[in-house]
Write a protein that holds these residues in place. Structure first.
Motif, PDB file in Angstrom:
ATOM      1  N   SER A  12      29.925  14.653  -5.541  1.00 31.11           N
ATOM      2  CA  SER A  12      30.093  13.110  -5.645  1.00 31.11           C
ATOM      3  C   SER A  12      29.359  12.343  -4.753  1.00 31.11           C
ATOM      4  O   SER A  12      28.998  11.254  -5.277  1.00 31.11           O
ATOM      5  N   ASP A  13      28.936  12.714  -3.548  1.00 33.71           N
ATOM      6  CA  ASP A  13      28.024  11.966  -2.786  1.00 33.71           C
ATOM      7  C   ASP A  13      26.687  11.821  -3.365  1.00 33.71           C
ATOM      8  O   ASP A  13      25.852  10.726  -3.224  1.00 33.71           O
ATOM      9  N   LYS A  14      26.249  12.984  -3.810  1.00 33.87           N
ATOM     10  CA  LYS A  14      24.619  13.044  -4.493  1.00 33.87           C
ATOM     11  C   LYS A  14      24.939  12.254  -5.668  1.00 33.87           C
ATOM     12  O   LYS A  14      23.747  11.646  -5.888  1.00 33.87           O
ATOM     13  N   GLU A  15      25.808  12.390  -6.448  1.00 35.26           N
ATOM     14  CA  GLU A  15      25.915  11.455  -7.899  1.00 35.26           C
ATOM     15  C   GLU A  15      26.001  10.018  -7.497  1.00 35.26           C
ATOM     16  O   GLU A  15      25.127   9.252  -8.042  1.00 35.26           O
ATOM     17  N   PHE A  16      26.568   9.586  -6.244  1.00 39.87           N
ATOM     18  CA  PHE A  16      26.501   8.256  -5.962  1.00 39.87           C
ATOM     19  C   PHE A  16      25.262   8.015  -5.444  1.00 39.87           C
ATOM     20  O   PHE A  16      24.748   6.860  -5.963  1.00 39.87           O
ATOM     21  N   ALA A  17      24.643   8.611  -4.969  1.00 36.59           N
ATOM     22  CA  ALA A  17      23.284   8.081  -4.342  1.00 36.59           C
ATOM     23  C   ALA A  17      22.402   8.300  -5.342  1.00 36.59           C
ATOM     24  O   ALA A  17      21.405   7.096  -5.379  1.00 36.59           O
ATOM     25  N   ALA A  18      22.312   8.909  -6.321  1.00 38.33           N
ATOM     26  CA  ALA A  18      21.469   9.156  -7.521  1.00 38.33           C
ATOM     27  C   ALA A  18      21.686   7.961  -8.216  1.00 38.33           C
ATOM     28  O   ALA A  18      20.657   7.141  -8.841  1.00 38.33           O
ATOM     29  N   ARG A  19      22.791   7.498  -8.479  1.00 35.94           N
ATOM     30  CA  ARG A  19      23.145   6.193  -9.450  1.00 35.94           C
ATOM     31  C   ARG A  19      22.809   5.059  -8.783  1.00 35.94           C
ATOM     32  O   ARG A  19      22.140   4.129  -9.094  1.00 35.94           O
ATOM     33  N   ILE A  20      23.045   4.835  -7.435  1.00 35.48           N
ATOM     34  CA  ILE A  20      22.687   3.374  -6.767  1.00 35.48           C
ATOM     35  C   ILE A  20      21.281   3.314  -6.508  1.00 35.48           C
ATOM     36  O   ILE A  20      20.637   2.339  -6.882  1.00 35.48           O
ATOM     37  N   ILE A  21      20.502   4.502  -6.338  1.00 38.24           N
ATOM     38  CA  ILE A  21      18.993   4.517  -6.098  1.00 38.24           C
ATOM     39  C   ILE A  21      18.271   4.200  -7.577  1.00 38.24           C
ATOM     40  O   ILE A  21      17.386   3.374  -7.530  1.00 38.24           O
ATOM     41  N   ALA A  22      18.891   4.727  -8.387  1.00 34.76           N
ATOM     42  CA  ALA A  22      18.350   4.402  -9.785  1.00 34.76           C
ATOM     43  C   ALA A  22      18.354   2.905 -10.399  1.00 34.76           C
ATOM     44  O   ALA A  22      17.695   2.322 -10.814  1.00 34.76           O
TER      45      ALA A  22
END
Length: 828
Positions: A327-337
């Motif tokens: 979930s942390d990595k998904e969050f990071a990927a979404r916000i960075i995108a």
């Protein structure tokens, strides 16, 4: 307070609210556009006086031109909270002084946050001028303008100070006198003076650092591209970079360097992916550098400053064993995108006024999910979009308090009105409409239109019709649709349609529309109608991947009839929930759908449509179109459902239903949960595994939360045994759920309580506090942990709310216990 005093007090409160949020009579919140800035040369100095560390000093020289031929003897621009000591006007060509303006001649208008600079002679058309100011401002604590942040360095335990900016929405005026409107774009030349031990980071590449005094230095930055004031950004800190600060880098405090590898990798993938999609290399937009920087204090997940995207620490930092799970990595990927897409949507091409803010954020939210899905398909974010964005915003858009994507400019003038556009409608509904357009016109056509739009308006400002022109140009000619109405219906109107689908004969299905409202009596306009794309699949033609509409239902047409040469067993409208609409089926069609969903592999009906049907059913029951008994009977198909996305819709909607259950209904609800969760529980179980997919982890979290809350399948007892016997710590994603369930046992509660006291990481400590509040030993928790220990009021509130939530059968005794000494809760 007597009745007359109460009336006077309420009248005063109403007047005060109007003064604070409404436009002041006679005030002009917009600049009149008779002056156009083209360049700012800005120097900011910090920590100059140890006795006044919260002050900063500034000097700015603004190159400007007269627009039009009307004489201008007063220059009006924005300034808020700045003390201006000097003001002057120079000839832009020669640098000769035109006049010095004494600071006591400047006039300020607090409601509009404007400063008026009177001139003794009018500005002349065709000439450049330089308007200069020297001033002092305050480094703030409220996360706007230039504000301070701090952190405790791990090795030395020393508190480290830093300064960060947040100019959006209209906060550049807190840092420099400026023309603080998005259409008044200009270039910025920035210098930061600071003491040794710090470094400055800004929108652009650092050119050089020069010494100005003992222990003080000036960092000089490359000139920015033409951009809006709200994109100006800088930080002053002692940071370390991963990557090349002249190209792409992630900047954080030194102790976090080893935790930024993932976010750096995401950035390395996202940037070229956007360059390929938009056929527009980032550096050709006008900025050599892209930096991601983190801050321990920040008002948002991220801010898209051109070349310096500032994120909260949580986005960029993935600490092994704590914040590096799925979930942390998904969050990071979404916000960075999301934030990186703004380099094109928002920075290069910018909305002309805040009433069109969705031109930035609708696309950023869309790409947040679909670019992240392209790069990290294991998260199935294309499928999750319908439950986490569309179904979420449907609730907001079905109320009288909603707003259109595009508001009239005249209605968005004051700071409060501008703030109102930063809403879920702008982000989530906007993304839904972008997705609908893309699917209806086809991906290739849509991408071509977007590339043309971005190329045409590079470094300029736009209004919706500029975007619509390119959508028009690339929209397929069949099936016919009135595009003027289609675009207007979903951007200038509020709300959305519900389609009522009925069998009219053996060969015909009839479709009608009306606006869906959660409360028709709340003042909403029930008469609104929409241009409706209609897509469908049947058991005879189960193609769920052709999202081109079969037909568009015109807003003035009452009924659309769909003909089928052979009788059908079932039909699904709104394939993959691509279009912004709900669908209500008649009992015959609903029965056919239940059979289809109960069949092998759910008759290949995709997860988005299964989630759509579930969410629609709950909401139709909520407003009285269906009875809840019909909904729960239909949902018996869930006994064979294991996929996360449909279950997400179930869990979200059960929240509302479960809160209405009476104590004597809990036993039946527990039995019902046991029946419908059978297949999901068999697949996921209570334990965790290295083989888990991201959606397995997310689903188990929600499933176990519900099963343990309602004591299904001896959930709490089984997890307590695992807690006592397992040597391995649960994965970060599952840790709170697991500890929450285990805390029902007294001995396990005490063990989790000891973990809470030993933990030093704030986020982990907060997780353990919330886990302890799940216990069924409510008296021990309340008297020993809430009242006796030094706990913040916020943590007390969060803990008691969780205590209620996780023990629905104990609500009454918990309530009686708390009310006996409720005043003690307010004590720190």
């Amino acid at each position: 307070m007597n009745r007359s005093c109460l009336g006077s007090f309420l009248a005063f409160v109403g007047l005060l609210h109007a003064l604070l949020t409404g436009p002041v009579a006679g005030a002009s919140y917009r600049l009149d556009g008779n002056i156009a800035p083209s360049h700012y040369n800005l120097t900011i100095g910090v920590l100059r006086d140890a006795a006044e560390p919260t002050l900063f000093d500034g000097e700015v020289a603004i190159t400007l031109q007269l627009v039009g031929s009307e004489p201008v003897t007063v220059i009006t621009l924005h300034s808020d909270g700045l003390t201006i000591s000097e003001c002057w006007l120079l000839d832009g060509a020669t640098g000769a002084q035109v006049e010095a303006i004494a600071s006591n001649r400047l006039t300020y208008d607090a409601p509009t946050q404007q400063v008026n600079v009177p001139l003794t002679q009018a500005l002349q058309a065709g000439r450049n001028y330089t308007l200069g100011f020297k001033y002092v401002g305050r480094i703030r604590t409220d996360l706007v303008g230039l504000f301070s942040a701090s952190y405790v360095e791990q090795d030395s335990n020393a508190t480290k100070w830093m300064a960060v900016t947040q100019m959006q929405r209209i906060n550049a005026r807190l840092v420099l006198p400026c023309f603080d409107e998005p259409a008044m774009k200009a270039k910025f030349q920035l210098q930061i003076e600071r003491p040794s031990g710090y470094q400055a980071i800004a929108n652009t590449r650092l050119l050089e650092t020069t010494a100005v005094d003992q222990g003080r230095f000036v960092d000089h930055f490359q000139e920015t591209p033409v951009m809006s004031t709200y994109l100006l950004a800088f930080m002053i800190a002692g940071y370390t970079a991963r990557g090349n600060v002249s190209e792409f880098a992630v900047l954080t405090r030194p102790e976090f360097y080893n935790y930024t590898e993932y976010s750096y990798h995401v950035g390395q993938q996202v940037l070229p992916a956007y360059e390929k999609l938009f056929q527009s290399p980032y550096q050709q937009l006008g900025n050599d550098v892209l930096q991601y920087a983190s801050s321990p204090r920040f008002p948002h997940n991220g801010m898209e400053n051109w070349g310096l995207i500032i994120y909260s620490d949580e986005v960029l930092i993935q600490e092994p064993g704590y914040t590096d799970d799925w979930s942390d990595k998904e969050f990071a990927a979404r916000i960075i995108a999301h934030e990186t897409s703004h380099m094109w949507f928002g920075d290069s091409v910018t909305f002309s006024w805040w009433s069109y803010f969705w031109l930035n954020e609708a696309f950023a939210r869309y790409y947040e999910y679909f670019m992240a899905h392209q790069l990290y398909p294991e998260y199935h974010l294309d499928e999750q979009f319908v439950v986490r964005q569309m179904q979420l915003i449907f609730g907001t858009d079905a109320r009288n308090s909603t707003q259109p994507l595009t508001s009239p400019e005249s209605e968005i003038q004051t700071p409060a009105q501008i703030a109102s556009k930063f809403s879920g409608i702008t982000y989530a509904k906007g993304a839904c409409i972008v997705r609908m357009w893309r699917n209806a016109m086809g991906a290739d056509n849509f991408d071509t239109a977007i590339r043309s739009y971005l190329k045409q308006y590079h470094l300029e400002n736009t209004v919706p019709r500029n975007l619509f022109y390119y959508l028009f140009e690339n929209w397929p000619t069949t099936p016919y649709v009135d595009l003027v109405n289609l675009f207007a219906d979903y951007t200038e109107q509020v709300g959305y349609p519900m389609l009522m689908v009925n069998v009219s004969s053996e060969h015909f299905i009839q479709v009608e529309q009306k606006r869906f409202l959660l409360n028709p009596a709340d003042g909403s306009d029930e008469t609104l109608r929409y241009t409706v794309p209609i897509t469908y699949a049947t058991n005879l033609a189960p193609n769920f991947y052709n999202l081109t509409p079969y037909v568009y239902m015109d807003k003035i047409v009452d009924v659309v009839r769909l003909y089928f040469p052979e009788p059908i067993d079932w039909i699904v409208l709104n394939l993959r929930q691509s279009n912004y609409q709900r669908v209500l089926y008649d009992p015959t069609l609903m029965g056919g759908l239940q059979v289809a969903l109960s069949a092998s592999n759910h008759s290949d009906i995709p997860v988005e449509n299964r989630a759509q049907i579930i969410d629609d059913l709950f909401n139709f029951a909520r407003v009285g179109y269906l009875d809840y008994a019909e909904v729960f009977e239909f949902l018996e198909y869930l006994g064979g459902e294991v996929d996360f996305v449909p279950w997400y819709a179930v869990y979200e909607n059960l929240n509302l239903v479960a809160k209405r259950l009476k104590p004597d209904q809990l036993a039946n609800f527990r039995a019902y949960l046991a029946d419908i969760t059978g297949a999901a529980f068999e697949k996921l179980g209570l334990g965790w595994s290295a083989k888990d997919t991201p959606l397995d982890v997310a689903h188990r979290n929600k499933l176990v939360t519900w099963l343990c809350r309602y004591q299904v399948n001896n959930c709490r007892e089984k997890i307590n045994v695992m807690f006592v016997t397992e040597q391995e710590k649960p994965s970060p994603d599952y840790r709170e759920t697991f500890y929450c369930a285990a805390a029902s046992d007294y001995n396990s509660l005490m063990m989790i309580w000891s973990l809470y006291f030993l933990e030093t990481r704030p986020s982990e400590k907060q997780m353990l506090w919330l886990a302890t509040s799940c216990t069924r030993n409510y008296e021990t928790y309340y008297y020993k942990m809430v009242l006796e220990w030094s706990v913040s009021v916020e943590n007390k509130k969060a803990g008691i709310a969780r205590l209620y939530e996780q023990n629905p059968d104990l609500v009454q005794p918990i309530f009686e216990m708390i009310t006996q000494n409720i005043t003690e809760l307010a004590l720190e």
